[in-house]
Enzyme design. Structure first.
Site, short mmCIF file in Angstrom:
data_model
loop_
_atom_site.label_atom_id
_atom_site.label_comp_id
_atom_site.label_asym_id
_atom_site.label_seq_id
_atom_site.Cartn_x
_atom_site.Cartn_y
_atom_site.Cartn_z
N VAL A 63 0.86 -1.83 0.26
CA VAL A 63 -0.29 0.05 -0.11
C VAL A 63 1.06 1.41 0.15
O VAL A 63 -0.01 2.14 0.08
CB VAL A 63 -0.91 -0.12 1.40
CG1 VAL A 63 -2.41 -1.56 1.29
CG2 VAL A 63 -0.07 0.15 2.36
N ASN A 89 -7.73 -1.42 5.57
CA ASN A 89 -6.98 -2.19 6.83
C ASN A 89 -6.05 -2.10 7.20
O ASN A 89 -4.69 -2.73 7.93
CB ASN A 89 -7.55 -3.75 6.83
CG ASN A 89 -7.60 -4.73 8.15
OD1 ASN A 89 -7.33 -4.77 9.24
ND2 ASN A 89 -6.31 -5.74 7.42
N SER A 141 -7.49 2.12 16.04
CA SER A 141 -6.86 1.45 16.54
C SER A 141 -7.99 1.74 18.19
O SER A 141 -7.64 2.84 18.73
CB SER A 141 -5.40 0.48 17.40
OG SER A 141 -5.40 -0.24 18.50
N TYR A 156 3.08 3.99 16.25
CA TYR A 156 1.83 2.85 16.22
C TYR A 156 0.51 4.18 17.01
O TYR A 156 -0.47 4.36 16.07
CB TYR A 156 1.68 1.58 16.59
CG TYR A 156 0.09 1.14 16.94
CD1 TYR A 156 0.61 0.57 15.38
CD2 TYR A 156 -0.69 0.94 17.60
CE1 TYR A 156 -0.69 -0.60 14.73
CE2 TYR A 156 -1.89 0.26 16.79
CZ TYR A 156 -2.06 -0.32 15.75
OH TYR A 156 -3.45 -1.22 15.96
N SER A 159 -0.45 7.27 14.92
CA SER A 159 -0.77 6.97 12.79
C SER A 159 -2.46 6.56 13.80
O SER A 159 -2.67 6.93 12.40
CB SER A 159 0.20 5.67 12.29
OG SER A 159 -0.01 4.82 13.44
N LYS A 160 -2.41 5.99 14.83
CA LYS A 160 -4.49 5.74 14.33
C LYS A 160 -4.72 6.55 14.80
O LYS A 160 -5.39 6.84 14.74
CB LYS A 160 -3.71 4.10 15.79
CG LYS A 160 -3.44 3.23 14.89
CD LYS A 160 -4.76 2.65 13.40
CE LYS A 160 -3.69 1.46 12.74
NZ LYS A 160 -4.39 0.57 11.60
#
Length: 251
Positions: A63, A89, A141, A156, A159-160
């Site tokens: 991606v 996803n 998330s 993480y 980013s979420k």
């Protein structure tokens, strides 16, 4: 509307579909009659998924390959004439104390988890805007709604959290054109990326004790939220992030 939750015959692109939640999403959509275009890096896994789900289209793609993503969307539009849904996803994470995480690692996580979400959403949006119909579902998330304490995973969570607000902003921009953008924030579901949370007994016990429902998620417990957001049942829902987490985010 005879069945507002129906996604039958809708063309839906699902990224990160080679395993875990992505493979589950692809199966659920296939069972519900959607035409699924499954995207992932591992062609062998996609071939296995296609064998399990006759008619499912698999395409090996990273991606973060900007030109490859553009070619993919162009191919889907040429073959089907439309894209009804996009499930962003694909994602990655590697719990690391911030003091030890390199800038290269941090940027890589944001590229996969955030930039690709923006890029693919922007690629499918013009055709959706033209038809005044489409639904984009971004997989965020619960760690996009809070920290990973005591684990530590700054790239993480960053980013979420950004995915949550990107969802709101795109919803605001495209809502007047009939395009809806929402997100799902999963709690703890077993996947390759989250395997250690399930194999480490102490960690697993800590998670279950902190979850009001006193358990982790079971395969398929995200399907309802996904089908809701991709179907006409959510025709007046946009810019929202639905936590499916057994109550984790209640505290």
């Amino acid at each position: 509307m005879s069945d507002p939750f129906s996604v039958r015959d809708r063309v839906v692109i699902v990224t990160g579909a080679s395993s875990g939640l992505g493979a589950q999403f692809a199966r659920a959509l296939h069972r519900s009659g959607a035409q699924v275009v499954a995207i992932a890096r591992r062609k062998d896994r996609l071939d296995e998924l296609a064998a399990e789900c006759p008619g499912l289209e698999g395409r090996a793609l990273d991606v973060t390959d900007d030109e490859g993503c553009a070619a993919l969307v162009a191919d889907v539009l040429a073959a089907h004439g439309r894209v009804d849904g996009l499930v962003n996803n694909a994602g990655m994470g590697h719990p690391t104390p911030a003091i030890s995480e390199s800038l290269e690692e941090f940027r890589r996580v944001l590229d996969v988890n955030l930039t690709s979400v923006f890029h693919l959403a922007r690629l499918v949006a013009p055709s959706m805007i033209e038809r005044r119909h489409g639904s984009i579902v971004n997989i965020a998330s619960i760690y996009g709604l809070g920290s990973t304490y005591p684990i530590g995973d700054a790239s993480y969570t960053s980013s979420k959290a950004a995915v949550v607000n990107l969802t709101r902003d795109l919803a605001g921009q495209w809502g007047k054109h009939g395009v809806r953008v929402n997100a799902i924030a999963p709690g703890f579901f077993r996947s390759e990326m989250a395997e250690e949370l399930f194999t480490n007994d102490k960690v697993h016990q800590r998670i279950t004790l902190a979850t009001p429902m006193r358990r982790t998620g079971e395969p398929g417990e995200l399907d309802g939220a996904l089908l809701f957001l991709l179907s006409d049942a959510s025709s007046f829902v946009t810019g929202q992030t639905i936590a499916v987490d057994g109550g984790w985010t209640t505290h």
